[in-house]
Each structure stands twice: as structure tokens, then as C-alpha cells.
Design a protein around this motif. Structure first.
Motif, short mmCIF file in Angstrom:
data_model
loop_
_atom_site.label_atom_id
_atom_site.label_comp_id
_atom_site.label_asym_id
_atom_site.label_seq_id
_atom_site.Cartn_x
_atom_site.Cartn_y
_atom_site.Cartn_z
N SER A 168 -26.02 -20.68 -0.17
CA SER A 168 -25.22 -20.17 0.93
C SER A 168 -23.83 -20.80 0.94
O SER A 168 -23.71 -22.03 0.98
CB SER A 168 -25.94 -20.47 2.26
N ASP A 224 -21.84 -20.64 3.39
CA ASP A 224 -21.72 -21.28 4.71
C ASP A 224 -22.29 -22.70 4.69
O ASP A 224 -21.76 -23.60 5.33
CB ASP A 224 -22.41 -20.45 5.79
N SER A 225 -23.39 -22.90 3.94
CA SER A 225 -23.97 -24.24 3.82
C SER A 225 -23.00 -25.18 3.11
O SER A 225 -22.88 -26.35 3.48
CB SER A 225 -25.29 -24.19 3.07
N ARG A 238 -19.72 -24.94 3.13
CA ARG A 238 -18.67 -25.26 4.10
C ARG A 238 -19.16 -26.27 5.14
O ARG A 238 -18.44 -27.20 5.52
CB ARG A 238 -18.18 -23.99 4.76
N ALA A 239 -20.39 -26.09 5.62
CA ALA A 239 -20.97 -27.01 6.60
C ALA A 239 -21.13 -28.41 6.00
O ALA A 239 -20.91 -29.41 6.70
CB ALA A 239 -22.32 -26.48 7.10
N ASP A 291 -25.09 -14.27 0.79
CA ASP A 291 -23.70 -13.82 0.74
C ASP A 291 -23.54 -12.55 -0.10
O ASP A 291 -22.42 -12.04 -0.23
CB ASP A 291 -22.82 -14.93 0.16
#
Length: 161
Positions: A86, A88-89, A91-92, A125
Motif C-alpha cells: 500500500s 498509503d502505508s 506514506r504513513a 492501489d
């Protein structure tokens, strides 16, 4: 063997340059080559951040094994969750890195070890899973961590592997 000018064929050959004061992030480090890399760096005195998606229990066990095998201090090792499936992962993860105490922001080496081969599927994604994990997420992670990469106190340049 190969074309190396040094004899590294002995079973006990191990790098011996101390890594004290250096912080190294190793992805996919709870088993395999990533584990061996993290253990070797910890044995040489590096602060090693183990990153991966298997969860804190799997990484806790890996860190316990590293301490037993190398004799390093447990506080040299830490775990941060990172799921390369991911974006998003990723980025986190970098946001969590930014939230670390200021003294722990600096990163001297990034070892992009995690990867998969032949796993079918599509990432959340929308990318083919192997392509995302092995290329897109690694590129994004590296790019977002660049502001934290710094030479070590002895002048050695920051490294991305």
C-alpha cells in the motif's frame, strides 16, 4: 571465489568495520537476508530499525533472536510497521518516522531488502502486486526518506542499498 581480490570464502568472514552511532533502516528484516543484514549491523553497533508488515510479534521475536545471537543491546533495535502493498502505508511510515524524537530523525543507511517474486494479485492501489512492492513502494519510500538521510559523524556518506 569470483574475481574478488580478497579471500572471503572462509565461513567466518564477517565485515568488521564498526557501525556505532549509525542508524540503519532494513525493510523485510524479520527473516532471510534482511534478518541476517539487521543482525550483522546490530552486531557491529548500529541502531537498526526493522520494518515490515508481519506485525510486532514476528519482529519482536526477530529482535530477541538478534540480541541472543549477537549480544547487542535490545535498545539498539526497534520495529516500525511498513506494508509495501500500500502506497498509503509507505506514506504513513514516513509520517511516523517524522514523529520520532528529533535525535532519531537522522538516517544513515536505507536497505531496501523487502520484495516478493511471482505473487499474483493487484495491490489496493490498482498495480500488479510484485511491481508495486518491488519497485513503486521502494521508490516512494526512498524518495520520502531522502530529507532524513545524512552522512554519519565520521564523514561516511549516507547510503541507499
Amino acid at each position: 571465489m569470483g574475481f574478488s581480490p580478497t579471500d572471503n570464502s572462509r565461513a567466518e568472514w564477517v565485515p568488521r568495520q564498526r557501525q556505532d552511532g549509525r542508524r540503519v533502516l532494513v525493510t523485510g528484516s524479520n527473516r532471510g537476508i534482511g534478518y541476517a543484514t539487521a543482525a550483522g549491523l546490530a552486531a557491529l553497533g548500529a541502531q537498526v530499525v526493522l520494518a515490515g508488515h508481519e506485525g510486532s510479534e514476528a519482529f519482536g521475536e526477530a529482535m530477541d533472536r538478534i540480541v541472543l545471537e549477537t549480544g547487542c543491546q535490545r535498545d539498539q533495535l526497534s520495529y516500525m510497521a511498513l506494508d509495501l502493498r500500500s502506497l498509503d502505508s509507505v506514506r504513513a511510515f514516513v509520517q511516523a518516522w517524522a514523529q520520532r524524537p528529533p535525535a532519531e530523525h537522522v538516517l544513515h543507511s536505507l536497505i531496501n531488502n523487502a520484495g516478493i517474486a511471482g505473487a499474483p494479485g493487484v495491490s489496493p492501489d490498482g498495480f500488479e502486486l510484485c511491481f508495486q512492492i518491488n519497485y513503486l513502494s521502494m521508490f516512494l519510500l526512498t524518495r520520502l526518506l531522502l530529507p532524513y538521510m545524512q552522512p554519519s559523524s565520521d564523514g561516511a556518506p549516507a547510503r541507499i542499498v
